[in-house]
Scaffold this active site. Structure first.
Site, mmCIF file in Angstrom:
data_model
loop_
_atom_site.group_PDB
_atom_site.id
_atom_site.type_symbol
_atom_site.label_atom_id
_atom_site.label_comp_id
_atom_site.label_asym_id
_atom_site.label_seq_id
_atom_site.Cartn_x
_atom_site.Cartn_y
_atom_site.Cartn_z
ATOM 1 C CE1 TYR A 138 9.260 -0.044 0.553
ATOM 2 C CE2 TYR A 138 9.179 -1.195 2.172
ATOM 3 C CZ TYR A 138 8.041 0.226 1.647
ATOM 4 O OH TYR A 138 7.351 0.929 1.995
ATOM 5 C CG PHE A 140 9.480 11.112 2.096
ATOM 6 C CD1 PHE A 140 9.467 12.002 3.717
ATOM 7 C CD2 PHE A 140 8.434 10.207 1.592
ATOM 8 C CE1 PHE A 140 8.365 10.774 3.997
ATOM 9 C CE2 PHE A 140 7.684 9.284 3.539
ATOM 10 C CZ PHE A 140 7.709 10.458 3.906
ATOM 11 C CD1 TRP A 141 10.696 3.954 2.674
ATOM 12 C CD2 TRP A 141 12.365 3.723 3.367
ATOM 13 N NE1 TRP A 141 10.458 2.665 2.509
ATOM 14 C CE2 TRP A 141 11.423 2.652 4.000
ATOM 15 C CE3 TRP A 141 13.120 3.975 4.914
ATOM 16 C CZ2 TRP A 141 11.788 1.736 4.683
ATOM 17 C CZ3 TRP A 141 13.675 2.582 5.500
ATOM 18 C CH2 TRP A 141 12.626 1.480 5.675
ATOM 19 N NE ARG A 146 -0.950 11.239 -16.889
ATOM 20 C CZ ARG A 146 -0.058 10.545 -17.050
ATOM 21 N NH1 ARG A 146 0.503 9.020 -16.776
ATOM 22 N NH2 ARG A 146 0.692 10.417 -18.437
ATOM 23 C CE1 TYR A 152 3.255 10.195 -2.439
ATOM 24 C CE2 TYR A 152 4.447 12.390 -3.169
ATOM 25 C CZ TYR A 152 3.328 11.323 -3.250
ATOM 26 O OH TYR A 152 2.234 11.382 -4.149
ATOM 27 C CG ASN A 186 -8.007 10.462 -7.754
ATOM 28 O OD1 ASN A 186 -8.478 10.748 -7.337
ATOM 29 N ND2 ASN A 186 -7.551 8.987 -8.697
#
Length: 324
Positions: A53, A262-263, A173, A237, A150
């Site tokens: 991370y 994107f972060w 899905r 993202y 979802n």
């Protein structure tokens, strides 16, 4: 007091330890002392523990990217919060400890009508959703396309888009999710299949679709590219597929689609976090946003909580030792 330390970067089962640490000192000027109530244990936290991370604290360190607590005391010159307030823990204040010190100016106070467990889940998924919806300035009535509809982010995207007068096209899905998301305010919900673009066009005609949100990546990206129109922005993202972002470059060029990763903790986004956290709390209080429930474990039972996460998904850690 109890805390959970990351002792080394690596496999979470070996590197995350329940430890006993001293209580924090009294808050200094500009600080608040907070009793952590609940803090999620999520896959973001496991990525941090593994060292992949972008945030890498000096070890050993408390971690935990999100949480909510009750203000116990404030230091001099603090007027923004007061003892008894329910607050969201800001970026940079790790949550996995019974008590933490935080910069009071960065705290977001939330209404007490919001349950503490819901408050604990307001800082990442809903704020991410708000930032994603704001990725492009769109006129009211425009379409926003997303997969992973979802997910916690996806449900929040529906709420934020509706709040801004935007309409959503949502790819899922499982058939049983269609009605569920429509009841949350989704405009169009379609099952993941190769003919998604044709089914979208049968509903919206020639309307442009200029913003796509990709939380899955891998092969799922191609369905979004099929639907997006000339000059669209595609924001990546998440990587729920476990696969990298490898779109067909010919399609990107042919449609002049701009992809961007994107972060939420990029410097440009940080100033928006408090306002979006407050908006998320308001939406929850008004019934416009409902966050998925999560299994609760006492923090001392972290090993069991981690095992549950591995098999079933997000859990909440209860850090208040005095809860009835």
């Amino acid at each position: 007091m109890l805390a959970i330390h990351l002792t080394q970067f690596g496999e979470p089962e070996q590197s995350l330890k329940v430890v006993d640490v001293p209580e924090p000192p009294a808050p200094a000027a500009g600080q608040a002392l907070i009793q952590v109530e609940y803090a999620p244990l999520d896959h973001h936290d496991l990525l941090l523990a593994k060292g992949v991370y972008p945030v890498r604290p000096e070890l050993p360190s408390v971690i935990g990217n999100e949480g909510a607590g009750t203000v116990l005391a404030v230091g001099a010159d603090v007027t923004h919060v007061r003892p008894g307030d329910t607050v969201l823990l800001p970026f940079g204040t790790f949550a996995w400890s019974e008590q933490v010190l935080a910069q009071a100016a960065k705290l977001t106070v939330v209404d007490k009508s919001i349950s503490l467990d819901q408050a604990a889940m307001l800082s990442i998924n809903p704020v991410t959703a708000g930032l994603l919806v704001e990725s492009r300035d769109l006129p009211a009535g425009s379409w926003v396309l997303q997969n992973a509809a979802n997910s916690g982010v996806g449900r929040s995207v529906i709420a934020f888009a509706k709040e801004r007068g935007l309409r959503t096209i949502n790819i899922v899905r499982r058939e049983e999710l269609v009605t569920e998301l429509e009841e949350l305010g989704a405009d169009i919900v379609l099952i993941d299949a190769p003919d998604v673009a044709a089914r979208v066009r049968a509903i919206i005609g020639d309307d442009p679709v200029l913003l796509g949100l990709d939380g899955v990546s891998g092969g799922a990206t191609s369905l979004l590219l099929d639907v997006l129109t000339e000059g669209a922005l595609l924001v990546i993202y998440g990587y729920m597929s476990g696969e990298p972002f490898t779109p067909d470059q010919n399609v990107l060029k042919a449609k002049n689609i701009t992809p961007t990763e994107f972060w939420m903790y990029q410097d440009e986004y940080l100033p928006r976090h408090p306002a979006l956290g407050a908006e998320s709390a308001r939406l929850v209080a008004e019934g416009g946003l409902t966050l998925p429930s999560a299994r609760v474990y006492e923090a001392k039972d972290f090993a069991e909580a981690l095992a549950y996460l591995r098999k079933n998904g997000k859990v909440l850690l209860d850090f208040n030792p005095h809860r009835g």
